[in-house]
Design a protein around this motif. Structure first.
Motif, PDB file in Angstrom:
ATOM      1  N   GLN A 241       0.842  -1.186   0.000  1.00  0.00           N
ATOM      2  CA  GLN A 241       0.000   0.000   0.000  1.00  0.00           C
ATOM      3  C   GLN A 241       0.885   1.246   0.000  1.00  0.00           C
ATOM      4  O   GLN A 241       1.921   1.290   0.647  1.00  0.00           O
ATOM      5  CB  GLN A 241      -0.953   0.029   1.199  1.00  0.00           C
ATOM      6  N   GLY A 242       0.488   2.234  -0.796  1.00  0.00           N
ATOM      7  CA  GLY A 242       1.248   3.468  -0.954  1.00  0.00           C
ATOM      8  C   GLY A 242       0.770   4.204  -2.180  1.00  0.00           C
ATOM      9  O   GLY A 242      -0.165   3.773  -2.875  1.00  0.00           O
ATOM     10  N   PHE A 243       1.462   5.314  -2.473  1.00  0.00           N
ATOM     11  CA  PHE A 243       1.043   6.134  -3.602  1.00  0.00           C
ATOM     12  C   PHE A 243       1.605   5.586  -4.916  1.00  0.00           C
ATOM     13  O   PHE A 243       2.662   4.955  -4.951  1.00  0.00           O
ATOM     14  CB  PHE A 243       1.475   7.574  -3.386  1.00  0.00           C
ATOM     15  N   ALA A 244       0.848   5.810  -5.999  1.00  0.00           N
ATOM     16  CA  ALA A 244       1.177   5.272  -7.322  1.00  0.00           C
ATOM     17  C   ALA A 244       2.252   6.100  -8.011  1.00  0.00           C
ATOM     18  O   ALA A 244       2.494   7.271  -7.675  1.00  0.00           O
ATOM     19  CB  ALA A 244      -0.088   5.227  -8.181  1.00  0.00           C
ATOM     20  N   ILE A 245       2.906   5.483  -8.986  1.00  0.00           N
ATOM     21  CA  ILE A 245       3.923   6.153  -9.780  1.00  0.00           C
ATOM     22  C   ILE A 245       3.294   6.741 -11.048  1.00  0.00           C
ATOM     23  O   ILE A 245       2.229   6.289 -11.486  1.00  0.00           O
ATOM     24  CB  ILE A 245       5.063   5.166 -10.155  1.00  0.00           C
ATOM     25  N   ARG A 246       3.949   7.754 -11.611  1.00  0.00           N
ATOM     26  CA  ARG A 246       3.463   8.345 -12.867  1.00  0.00           C
ATOM     27  C   ARG A 246       4.398   7.932 -13.998  1.00  0.00           C
ATOM     28  O   ARG A 246       5.615   8.094 -13.904  1.00  0.00           O
ATOM     29  CB  ARG A 246       3.421   9.876 -12.765  1.00  0.00           C
ATOM     30  N   ARG A 247       3.794   7.409 -15.080  1.00  0.00           N
ATOM     31  CA  ARG A 247       4.575   6.987 -16.245  1.00  0.00           C
ATOM     32  C   ARG A 247       3.964   7.597 -17.502  1.00  0.00           C
ATOM     33  O   ARG A 247       2.740   7.710 -17.622  1.00  0.00           O
ATOM     34  CB  ARG A 247       4.624   5.472 -16.363  1.00  0.00           C
ATOM     35  N   ASN A 248       4.849   7.957 -18.437  1.00  0.00           N
ATOM     36  CA  ASN A 248       4.392   8.523 -19.704  1.00  0.00           C
ATOM     37  C   ASN A 248       4.055   7.387 -20.677  1.00  0.00           C
ATOM     38  O   ASN A 248       4.780   6.392 -20.745  1.00  0.00           O
ATOM     39  CB  ASN A 248       5.480   9.420 -20.287  1.00  0.00           C
ATOM     40  N   ASN A 249       2.991   7.537 -21.396  1.00  0.00           N
ATOM     41  CA  ASN A 249       2.500   6.595 -22.409  1.00  0.00           C
ATOM     42  C   ASN A 249       1.759   5.409 -21.809  1.00  0.00           C
ATOM     43  O   ASN A 249       0.589   5.194 -22.115  1.00  0.00           O
ATOM     44  CB  ASN A 249       3.623   6.092 -23.326  1.00  0.00           C
ATOM     45  N   SER A 250       2.415   4.583 -20.973  1.00  0.00           N
ATOM     46  CA  SER A 250       1.723   3.413 -20.434  1.00  0.00           C
ATOM     47  C   SER A 250       2.489   2.869 -19.229  1.00  0.00           C
ATOM     48  O   SER A 250       3.661   3.186 -19.012  1.00  0.00           O
ATOM     49  CB  SER A 250       1.581   2.315 -21.504  1.00  0.00           C
ATOM     50  N   CYS A 251       1.797   1.988 -18.474  1.00  0.00           N
ATOM     51  CA  CYS A 251       2.451   1.313 -17.343  1.00  0.00           C
ATOM     52  C   CYS A 251       3.298   0.154 -17.865  1.00  0.00           C
ATOM     53  O   CYS A 251       3.157  -0.285 -19.015  1.00  0.00           O
ATOM     54  CB  CYS A 251       1.392   0.781 -16.370  1.00  0.00           C
ATOM     55  N   LEU A 252       4.179  -0.364 -17.018  1.00  0.00           N
ATOM     56  CA  LEU A 252       4.982  -1.527 -17.388  1.00  0.00           C
ATOM     57  C   LEU A 252       4.084  -2.760 -17.465  1.00  0.00           C
ATOM     58  O   LEU A 252       2.984  -2.791 -16.894  1.00  0.00           O
ATOM     59  CB  LEU A 252       6.109  -1.737 -16.371  1.00  0.00           C
ATOM     60  N   SER A 253       4.592  -3.791 -18.153  1.00  0.00           N
ATOM     61  CA  SER A 253       3.772  -4.982 -18.391  1.00  0.00           C
ATOM     62  C   SER A 253       3.414  -5.717 -17.104  1.00  0.00           C
ATOM     63  O   SER A 253       2.383  -6.398 -17.037  1.00  0.00           O
ATOM     64  CB  SER A 253       4.510  -5.934 -19.344  1.00  0.00           C
ATOM     65  N   ASP A 254       4.253  -5.630 -16.073  1.00  0.00           N
ATOM     66  CA  ASP A 254       3.968  -6.341 -14.824  1.00  0.00           C
ATOM     67  C   ASP A 254       3.337  -5.433 -13.775  1.00  0.00           C
ATOM     68  O   ASP A 254       3.280  -5.776 -12.587  1.00  0.00           O
ATOM     69  CB  ASP A 254       5.250  -6.978 -14.261  1.00  0.00           C
ATOM     70  N   GLU A 255       2.868  -4.251 -14.175  1.00  0.00           N
ATOM     71  CA  GLU A 255       2.247  -3.325 -13.240  1.00  0.00           C
ATOM     72  C   GLU A 255       0.721  -3.302 -13.424  1.00  0.00           C
ATOM     73  O   GLU A 255       0.185  -3.725 -14.458  1.00  0.00           O
ATOM     74  CB  GLU A 255       2.801  -1.911 -13.423  1.00  0.00           C
ATOM     75  N   VAL A 256       0.072  -2.769 -12.406  1.00  0.00           N
ATOM     76  CA  VAL A 256      -1.391  -2.613 -12.433  1.00  0.00           C
ATOM     77  C   VAL A 256      -1.691  -1.174 -12.834  1.00  0.00           C
ATOM     78  O   VAL A 256      -1.214  -0.232 -12.185  1.00  0.00           O
ATOM     79  CB  VAL A 256      -1.997  -2.932 -11.062  1.00  0.00           C
ATOM     80  N   GLY A 257      -2.431  -0.982 -13.899  1.00  0.00           N
ATOM     81  CA  GLY A 257      -2.737   0.358 -14.379  1.00  0.00           C
ATOM     82  C   GLY A 257      -3.933   0.972 -13.670  1.00  0.00           C
ATOM     83  O   GLY A 257      -4.941   0.301 -13.441  1.00  0.00           O
ATOM     84  N   CYS A 258      -3.805   2.244 -13.336  1.00  0.00           N
ATOM     85  CA  CYS A 258      -4.916   2.975 -12.703  1.00  0.00           C
ATOM     86  C   CYS A 258      -5.649   3.849 -13.720  1.00  0.00           C
ATOM     87  O   CYS A 258      -6.644   4.507 -13.369  1.00  0.00           O
ATOM     88  CB  CYS A 258      -4.388   3.858 -11.569  1.00  0.00           C
ATOM     89  N   GLY A 259      -5.128   3.914 -14.951  1.00  0.00           N
ATOM     90  CA  GLY A 259      -5.745   4.731 -15.979  1.00  0.00           C
ATOM     91  C   GLY A 259      -4.987   6.036 -16.183  1.00  0.00           C
ATOM     92  O   GLY A 259      -4.021   6.357 -15.477  1.00  0.00           O
TER      93      GLY A 259
END
Length: 244
Positions: free
Chosen positions: A5-23
């Motif tokens: 549990q914690g705050f999400a990271i910001r990525r440009n274009n898309s999340c990594l393949s093994d990550e959970v996307g928040c949109g």
């Protein structure tokens, strides 16, 4: 369930393949969570994107604030968010949009860099410092204990050192005495070998006579040193006649 549990990271274009996307958050920027966690912001409206052990909003449980991954750096602008440790968090001027720029990114005049709130580097440094302090305290305690309770080896070493020092002192004294004796012997021998000279002209006679008066050197008898002949009237002796 997971304990992430914690705050999400910001990525440009898309999340990594093994990550959970928040949109998407804005433009091509996305909020992403570590694999195995949940992002309730992708299903329900919450003020900020957080990563939780379940679909339930865990924002109130993230105290103190931290990133969902301890290798990320955390920033804050109208809400906490995270970036990779080699990236810089920024805000888009005039909006509440945020993102993360790579070191070689050209940037944008509308971007304003943000200050790091917490980082993996500082956390690791604090942990290392605490470990070093604990080690130093342990070593100091061990040293103090060893000093307060000397073992048999310490006493043995002390006796050995004392004996060695005493032996060295005695040996030094004996050596000095031997050198002094040799010097005295050679000096005395040198004096004995020097010839004893007597004053010239005195020979075997003493220098002073009775009463402390100096004696004159021996001389011939009066002016007639040669004994005189018998008187000439005395004729030669004759032998007695043969009849006697």
């Amino acid at each position: 369930m997971t304990d992430i549990q914690g705050f999400a990271i910001r990525r440009n274009n898309s999340c990594l393949s093994d990550e959970v996307g928040c949109g998407k958050t804005w433009d091509d920027w996305h909020a992403c969570c570590p694999h195995g966690s949940y992002c309730p912001g992708s299903r329900i409206s919450i003020p900020n994107n957080v990563c939780c052990p379940s679909w339930t909003d865990c924002t109130a449980d993230i105290d103190p604030p931290k990133c969902a991954n301890n290798t990320w750096n955390m920033y804050n602008y109208t809400g906490s968010f995270c970036c990779m440790s080699d990236q810089t968090g920024f805000m888009f001027k005039g909006t509440d949009w945020v993102g993360c720029l790579d070191p070689d990114s050209p940037g944008n005049a509308s971007y304003s860099a943000l200050r790091v709130i917490s980082s993996a580097t500082s956390t690791a440094s604090a942990t290392s410092t605490a470990a070093l302090t604990s080690t130093a305290n342990t070593e100091a305690t061990t040293t103090a204990s060893a000093s307060a309770t000397p073992g048999p080896s310490s006493n043995s070493s002390s006796h050995t050192n004392t004996g060695a020092i005493a032996g060295g002192v005695v040996g030094g004294v004996v050596g000095v005495a031997a050198i002094a004796a040799l010097l005295f012997f050679f000096m005395r021998r040198s004096r004995k070998q020097q010839p004893q000279t007597q004053p010239q002209g005195l020979g075997q006679y003493p220098q002073y006579g009775y009463g402390g008066k100096p004696l004159s050197p021996p001389s011939e008898l009066d002016s007639h040193p040669v004994p005189a002949e018998l008187m000439s009237t005395v004729g030669p002796k004759h032998e007695l006649p043969g009849s006697h």
